[in-house]
Write a protein that holds these residues in place. Structure first.
Motif, PDB file in Angstrom:
ATOM      1  N   LEU A   1       0.817  -1.215   0.000  1.00 60.16           N
ATOM      2  CA  LEU A   1       0.000   0.000   0.000  1.00 60.16           C
ATOM      3  C   LEU A   1       0.855   1.271   0.000  1.00 60.16           C
ATOM      4  N   ILE A   2       1.980   1.221   0.672  1.00 62.95           N
ATOM      5  CA  ILE A   2       2.813   2.417   0.805  1.00 62.95           C
ATOM      6  C   ILE A   2       3.806   2.555  -0.350  1.00 62.95           C
ATOM      7  N   LEU A   3       4.486   1.460  -0.676  1.00 62.19           N
ATOM      8  CA  LEU A   3       5.590   1.553  -1.633  1.00 62.19           C
ATOM      9  C   LEU A   3       5.210   1.253  -3.083  1.00 62.19           C
ATOM     10  N   ASP A   4       4.104   0.525  -3.266  1.00 64.93           N
ATOM     11  CA  ASP A   4       3.791   0.077  -4.627  1.00 64.93           C
ATOM     12  C   ASP A   4       2.298   0.225  -4.933  1.00 64.93           C
ATOM     13  N   MET A   5       1.705   1.280  -4.430  1.00 63.22           N
ATOM     14  CA  MET A   5       0.260   1.503  -4.540  1.00 63.22           C
ATOM     15  C   MET A   5      -0.222   1.522  -5.990  1.00 63.22           C
ATOM     16  N   ASP A   6       0.563   2.079  -6.869  1.00 62.84           N
ATOM     17  CA  ASP A   6       0.132   2.217  -8.263  1.00 62.84           C
ATOM     18  C   ASP A   6       0.156   0.900  -9.033  1.00 62.84           C
ATOM     19  N   ASN A   7       0.796  -0.105  -8.473  1.00 64.99           N
ATOM     20  CA  ASN A   7       0.931  -1.376  -9.185  1.00 64.99           C
ATOM     21  C   ASN A   7       0.163  -2.522  -8.515  1.00 64.99           C
ATOM     22  N   ILE A   8      -0.779  -2.189  -7.650  1.00 63.89           N
ATOM     23  CA  ILE A   8      -1.580  -3.230  -7.009  1.00 63.89           C
ATOM     24  C   ILE A   8      -2.581  -3.773  -8.028  1.00 63.89           C
ATOM     25  N   LEU A   9      -2.596  -5.081  -8.166  1.00 60.92           N
ATOM     26  CA  LEU A   9      -3.495  -5.744  -9.099  1.00 60.92           C
ATOM     27  C   LEU A   9      -4.557  -6.534  -8.332  1.00 60.92           C
ATOM     28  N   ASP A  10      -5.626  -6.886  -9.049  1.00 61.55           N
ATOM     29  CA  ASP A  10      -6.654  -7.737  -8.448  1.00 61.55           C
ATOM     30  C   ASP A  10      -6.047  -9.043  -7.951  1.00 61.55           C
ATOM     31  N   SER A  11      -5.081  -9.567  -8.673  1.00 63.85           N
ATOM     32  CA  SER A  11      -4.437 -10.822  -8.272  1.00 63.85           C
ATOM     33  C   SER A  11      -3.672 -10.655  -6.961  1.00 63.85           C
ATOM     34  N   ASP A  12      -3.119  -9.463  -6.712  1.00 62.55           N
ATOM     35  CA  ASP A  12      -2.452  -9.195  -5.433  1.00 62.55           C
ATOM     36  C   ASP A  12      -3.459  -9.248  -4.289  1.00 62.55           C
ATOM     37  N   ILE A  13      -4.580  -8.587  -4.492  1.00 60.76           N
ATOM     38  CA  ILE A  13      -5.629  -8.558  -3.464  1.00 60.76           C
ATOM     39  C   ILE A  13      -6.134  -9.967  -3.208  1.00 60.76           C
ATOM     40  N   ASN A  14      -6.415 -10.698  -4.265  1.00 57.89           N
ATOM     41  CA  ASN A  14      -6.885 -12.081  -4.113  1.00 57.89           C
ATOM     42  C   ASN A  14      -5.852 -12.947  -3.398  1.00 57.89           C
ATOM     43  N   GLY A  15      -4.588 -12.732  -3.689  1.00 58.78           N
ATOM     44  CA  GLY A  15      -3.518 -13.489  -3.038  1.00 58.78           C
ATOM     45  C   GLY A  15      -3.453 -13.215  -1.545  1.00 58.78           C
ATOM     46  N   TYR A  16      -3.584 -11.937  -1.165  1.00 65.64           N
ATOM     47  CA  TYR A  16      -3.564 -11.585   0.255  1.00 65.64           C
ATOM     48  C   TYR A  16      -4.769 -12.186   0.986  1.00 65.64           C
ATOM     49  N   ILE A  17      -5.933 -12.099   0.360  1.00 68.51           N
ATOM     50  CA  ILE A  17      -7.145 -12.648   0.975  1.00 68.51           C
ATOM     51  C   ILE A  17      -7.026 -14.163   1.106  1.00 68.51           C
ATOM     52  N   GLU A  18      -6.508 -14.805   0.077  1.00 68.79           N
ATOM     53  CA  GLU A  18      -6.349 -16.260   0.118  1.00 68.79           C
ATOM     54  C   GLU A  18      -5.363 -16.680   1.216  1.00 68.79           C
ATOM     55  N   THR A  19      -4.268 -15.945   1.342  1.00 71.34           N
ATOM     56  CA  THR A  19      -3.289 -16.240   2.396  1.00 71.34           C
ATOM     57  C   THR A  19      -3.930 -16.094   3.771  1.00 71.34           C
ATOM     58  N   TYR A  20      -4.682 -15.025   3.966  1.00 72.27           N
ATOM     59  CA  TYR A  20      -5.384 -14.795   5.235  1.00 72.27           C
ATOM     60  C   TYR A  20      -6.345 -15.950   5.527  1.00 72.27           C
ATOM     61  N   ASP A  21      -7.149 -16.324   4.541  1.00 72.99           N
ATOM     62  CA  ASP A  21      -8.123 -17.405   4.730  1.00 72.99           C
ATOM     63  C   ASP A  21      -7.442 -18.736   5.049  1.00 72.99           C
ATOM     64  N   ILE A  22      -6.320 -19.007   4.412  1.00 74.74           N
ATOM     65  CA  ILE A  22      -5.584 -20.246   4.681  1.00 74.74           C
ATOM     66  C   ILE A  22      -5.076 -20.253   6.123  1.00 74.74           C
ATOM     67  N   LEU A  23      -4.549 -19.112   6.581  1.00 79.64           N
ATOM     68  CA  LEU A  23      -4.072 -19.034   7.964  1.00 79.64           C
ATOM     69  C   LEU A  23      -5.217 -19.252   8.955  1.00 79.64           C
ATOM     70  N   ILE A  24      -6.362 -18.658   8.673  1.00 75.22           N
ATOM     71  CA  ILE A  24      -7.528 -18.843   9.550  1.00 75.22           C
ATOM     72  C   ILE A  24      -7.968 -20.303   9.534  1.00 75.22           C
ATOM     73  N   ASP A  25      -8.037 -20.902   8.365  1.00 74.27           N
ATOM     74  CA  ASP A  25      -8.468 -22.301   8.248  1.00 74.27           C
ATOM     75  C   ASP A  25      -7.518 -23.261   8.951  1.00 74.27           C
ATOM     76  N   ASN A  26      -6.237 -22.914   9.025  1.00 71.57           N
ATOM     77  CA  ASN A  26      -5.253 -23.800   9.632  1.00 71.57           C
ATOM     78  C   ASN A  26      -5.145 -23.644  11.146  1.00 71.57           C
ATOM     79  N   MET A  27      -5.917 -22.729  11.725  1.00 70.55           N
ATOM     80  CA  MET A  27      -5.893 -22.592  13.179  1.00 70.55           C
ATOM     81  C   MET A  27      -6.550 -23.823  13.805  1.00 70.55           C
ATOM     82  N   VAL A  28      -5.807 -24.495  14.669  1.00 71.15           N
ATOM     83  CA  VAL A  28      -6.292 -25.715  15.295  1.00 71.15           C
ATOM     84  C   VAL A  28      -6.934 -25.411  16.643  1.00 71.15           C
ATOM     85  N   TYR A  29      -6.342 -24.502  17.392  1.00 71.15           N
ATOM     86  CA  TYR A  29      -6.787 -24.230  18.757  1.00 71.15           C
ATOM     87  C   TYR A  29      -7.538 -22.904  18.822  1.00 71.15           C
ATOM     88  N   PRO A  30      -8.597 -22.864  19.612  1.00 74.36           N
ATOM     89  CA  PRO A  30      -9.366 -21.615  19.723  1.00 74.36           C
ATOM     90  C   PRO A  30      -8.631 -20.576  20.571  1.00 74.36           C
TER      91      PRO A  30
END
Length: 184
Positions: free
Chosen positions: A117-146
């Motif tokens: 967001l700070i250093l490369d704002m002009d070059n953010i693509l939809d694929s970047d956003i999707n990649g970040y969201i997917e990484t977040y979702d994978i981390l949430i899905d892999n949580m074993v303990y509450p």
């Protein structure tokens, strides 16, 4: 009217990306607090274990008659066994390890989004956003303990209405104690 230039993201996508930066940051804090909590519990359990083993060593070196040591050794050894079983049953070491690893991964994700967001704002693509969201979702899905409810409530109170909260903080648990709620 929105003006869309190929390769540039819309304001809505920008807000979505910022919200995932916040959510990853909050999840990093939740994991850090959980790591600290379980480390504290482990340390509190290790103190009696150290005291028991030290006292067993002292007793074994002071008392020469082995018959006098039978009952104290049985008591101390069984206490040690119970403490070790407690640690094993509640998987404290596994929880400590998982929350520490997740803390690092969520912090890295939040940092990567912020850097983009700070250093490369002009070059953010939809694929970047999707990649970040997917990484977040994978981390949430892999949580074993509450995450402990006290930790969740503390973080929620601290950051509510300041940052975008992850889903585990956006829902309040309501207990129903009357008969209509308990019917199947």
């Amino acid at each position: 009217m929105y003006i869309f230039i190929k390769g540039m993201i819309t304001n809505i996508e920008l807000e979505l990306l910022k919200s995932y930066k916040d959510k990853a940051y909050i999840m990093g804090l939740l994991c850090e607090q959980s790591y600290n909590y379980y480390s504290f519990v482990k340390n509190m359990i290790n103190i009696p274990l150290i005291l028991i083993n030290t006292s067993m060593t002292i007793l074994n070196s002071i008392i020469e008659n082995s018959n006098d040591l039978k009952i104290p050794n049985i008591i101390l050894n069984s206490s040690t066994g119970l403490i070790i079983a407690f640690v094993s049953q509640y998987k404290l070491y596994e929880k400590i390890n998982e929350f520490h690893q997740l803390q690092n991964k969520f912090n890295k994700l939040s940092s990567n989004i912020e850097k983009k967001l700070i250093l490369d704002m002009d070059n953010i693509l939809d694929s970047d956003i999707n990649g970040y969201i997917e990484t977040y979702d994978i981390l949430i899905d892999n949580m074993v303990y509450p995450i402990n409810d006290k930790i969740k409530n503390k973080i929620k109170k601290q950051f509510q209405e300041k940052l975008a909260l992850p889903a585990i903080l956006s829902v309040d648990i309501v207990e129903c104690n009357n008969k209509c709620c308990n019917q199947v």
